[in-house]
Design an enzyme around this catalytic site. Structure first.
Site, PDB file in Angstrom:
ATOM      1  N   GLY A  41       7.529 -20.277  11.246  1.00  0.00           N
ATOM      2  CA  GLY A  41       7.470 -19.624  12.553  1.00  0.00           C
ATOM      3  C   GLY A  41       8.789 -19.722  13.291  1.00  0.00           C
ATOM      4  CB  THR A 220       9.562 -10.667  -0.554  1.00  0.00           C
ATOM      5  OG1 THR A 220       8.728 -11.820  -0.685  1.00  0.00           O
ATOM      6  CG2 THR A 220       9.394 -10.104   0.856  1.00  0.00           C
ATOM      7  CG  ASP A 252      10.975 -18.414   6.795  1.00  0.00           C
ATOM      8  OD1 ASP A 252       9.849 -17.950   6.541  1.00  0.00           O
ATOM      9  OD2 ASP A 252      11.253 -19.621   6.690  1.00  0.00           O
TER      10      ASP A 252
END
Length: 307
Positions: A41, A220, A252
């Site tokens: 996050g 991905t 990320d």
């Protein structure tokens, strides 16, 4: 300015270089060592913010040194920290990371405080989420928080981007409320049962996810790029070749950049292509959040790739 809301994890990364990955019971002398901000996050929030998005993050920290450092880091990145919670009940999370000479990694994550985010705490995001262009989350926190975030965003009609990492079981009911899902090959296999090894099997996994209700699937594939599948596209969006230093934060970086460009109004294909460039830049540096590219770094490589 594009507005991205991130709900997810923050952990402090404790990273060491190793000449080889240790076997069970083996001690390997490594180095150098680096400590810095991390967590999926937190990394994704930094990735979007450095490219120019106005980012709000909801995460949970301990009232400890790592938690104080986290707040300082987010503030330095210009990220809205109004919804970050500090608690005395849990320590700030930590990730133990080993990186070999080829840039490959092994990671153990102890979620700590960010694994205890509640539905009530997510509900406090309602006003901020109402103004958001995109809502981004991962599976690196409590399922209660994941469930509440997806339902709230869906209720408000906000596009939901789910990075299903690290893999946790998630219901098809929730998946049907997800607009974009961004698994890697391993996570795609765990979600669908299809082993992803090439474009054909990526397409098969994407079909399974469509059957579960997800409109747009973005698998991905590392340096190959991403496999994009929805009603308009079924194709590989190629990656960018660079000298790899550390692959730890690549996913990320992709997710943060993808949300940034999507919230700016780019088509999903263009957002994927630009996010591939950001991800490539991130692997040329050591670390996770510190390796997220700036807008200037992105624009330089983007113009080199497209001239």
């Amino acid at each position: 300015m594009s507005k991205v809301v991130v709900v997810g994890s923050y952990v402090t990364d404790l990273t060491a270089r190793t000449p080889k990955m240790p076997r069970p019971g083996e001690t390997v002398l490594g180095g150098p060592f680096q400590m810095g901000p991390g967590g999926k996050g937190g990394n994704q929030a930094v990735g979007a913010a450095r490219l120019g998005s106005e980012v709000t993050i909801l995460t949970k920290l301990g009232k400890d040194l790592f938690g104080d450092d986290a707040l300082n880091n987010f503030n330095q990145e210009g990220i809205n920290t109004s919804y970050i919670i500090q608690t005395k009940d849990e320590a700030t999370g930590a990730a133990l990371i080993a990186v070999d000479p080829q840039g490959e990694n092994m990671i153990v994550v102890s979620l700590g405080a960010c694994g205890t985010i509640t539905a009530e705490e997510v509900e406090k995001l309602r006003d901020s989420m109402t103004d958001a262009d995109v809502v981004l989350l991962q599976l690196e926190t409590s399922m209660e928080a994941i469930d509440a975030t997806i339902r709230l965003a869906h209720e408000l009609g906000k596009p939901v981007v789910l990075n299903p990492a690290p893999y946790q079981d998630i219901s098809e009911e929730l998946l049907a409320m997800v607009d974009y899902i961004t698994p890697n090959e391993t996570e795609a296999e765990e979600l669908t049962g299809v082993r992803v090894t090439d474009e054909k099997t990526a397409g098969e996994a994407a079909d399974k996810l469509h059957q579960m209700g997800v409109e747009t699937v973005i698998i991905t594939l590392g340096k190959k790029g991403v496999y994009l599948s929805n009603k308009e596209y079924d194709e590989l969006v190629a990656g960018v070749t660079v000298d790899v230093v550390d692959t730890t934060g690549a996913g990320d970086s992709f997710n943060g950049a993808f949300c940034h460009f999507l919230s700016e109004g780019e088509s999903v294909k263009n957002a994927c292509g630009k996010a591939n460039i950001a991800a490539a830049l991130s692997v040329t540096k050591f670390g996770t959040a510190p390796a997220m590219p700036t807008k200037a770094e992105f624009e330089k490589l983007y113009h080199e790739v497209n001239r």
